[in-house]
Design an enzyme around this catalytic site. Sequence first.
Site, PDB file in Angstrom:
ATOM      1  N   HIS A   1       0.812  -1.211   0.000  1.00  0.00           N
ATOM      2  CA  HIS A   1       0.000   0.000   0.000  1.00  0.00           C
ATOM      3  C   HIS A   1       0.855   1.275   0.000  1.00  0.00           C
ATOM      4  O   HIS A   1       1.879   1.361   0.659  1.00  0.00           O
ATOM      5  CB  HIS A   1      -0.936   0.012   1.211  1.00  0.00           C
ATOM      6  N   ASP A   2       0.409   2.224  -0.793  1.00  0.00           N
ATOM      7  CA  ASP A   2       0.961   3.578  -0.833  1.00  0.00           C
ATOM      8  C   ASP A   2       2.360   3.667  -1.427  1.00  0.00           C
ATOM      9  O   ASP A   2       2.998   4.720  -1.333  1.00  0.00           O
ATOM     10  CB  ASP A   2       0.952   4.212   0.564  1.00  0.00           C
TER      11      ASP A   2
ATOM     12  N   GLY B   1       5.044  -0.992   2.812  1.00  0.00           N
ATOM     13  CA  GLY B   1       4.216   0.175   2.572  1.00  0.00           C
ATOM     14  C   GLY B   1       4.995   1.475   2.492  1.00  0.00           C
ATOM     15  O   GLY B   1       6.038   1.639   3.114  1.00  0.00           O
TER      16      GLY B   1
END
Length: 262
Positions: A121-122, A139
């Site tokens: 994520h991200d 992340g």
Amino acid sequence: MAQVHPTAIVDPKAELDVSVVVGPYAVIGASVRIGAGTTIGAHCVVEGRTTLGRDNRVFQFASLGAAPQDKKYAGEPTELVIGDRNTIREFCTFNLGTIQDGGVTRIGDDNWIMAYVHIAHDCQVGNQVTMANNATLAGHVEVGDWVTVGGLTGVLQRMRIGAHAMIGFASHVGKDVPPFMVVDGNPLAVRGVNLVGLRRRDFSAGRIAAIREMHKLIYRQGKTLEEARAAIAALAAQAPEAAADATLMDTFLATSASGIAR
């Protein structure tokens, strides 16, 4: 209509260009958008608010746009955005972003991403990046353009890898990797300048000489980081053709929150 295999399941709300090809047993979710010329292989799952641009090739069994592996995630409408002309090999997993960051996991253009790569994520991945088998980004990782990440390498959360860097096989990346450097190992160590990569990208002899001098200023002369940055700024004035490279390096060093690989 897109060329969808009879065994594939495509939600009627998904937006697929007429030239998209979807292979057997693939599953495409309602909030997915796929651009012209992209191919989705057999048994792939593309879900969440996921956008793929033009001419991507996604091989069988990839999972794109699943919920982030973050206990704080509570179903917020975050995204995965993938650019154009990427090759995404078997069993890759790219997750949505989280609201704790910008809410978007982003992969740029012309990337070569081999089997079993995980992009969490991200993460923000640039253009012309190569990630070898089983490389893993935790992340919030940032990867610059033209980076090469060796197989079985793990990158800790919030690390940054500067443009044109190369990370060797099975490395543990727990510090920021400055642009143009070659690093490997556990603990991570800087081995020199990515000369092969720079020459393949037609860097001039003058630019390469300036980048090698930057390496010496940071790693070979016992300078503090601030002293090295001052010397790099002076180098930019002395070698105008490498001024943009020096600015890239100085900006990276100035904004490193985790410290740089030594």
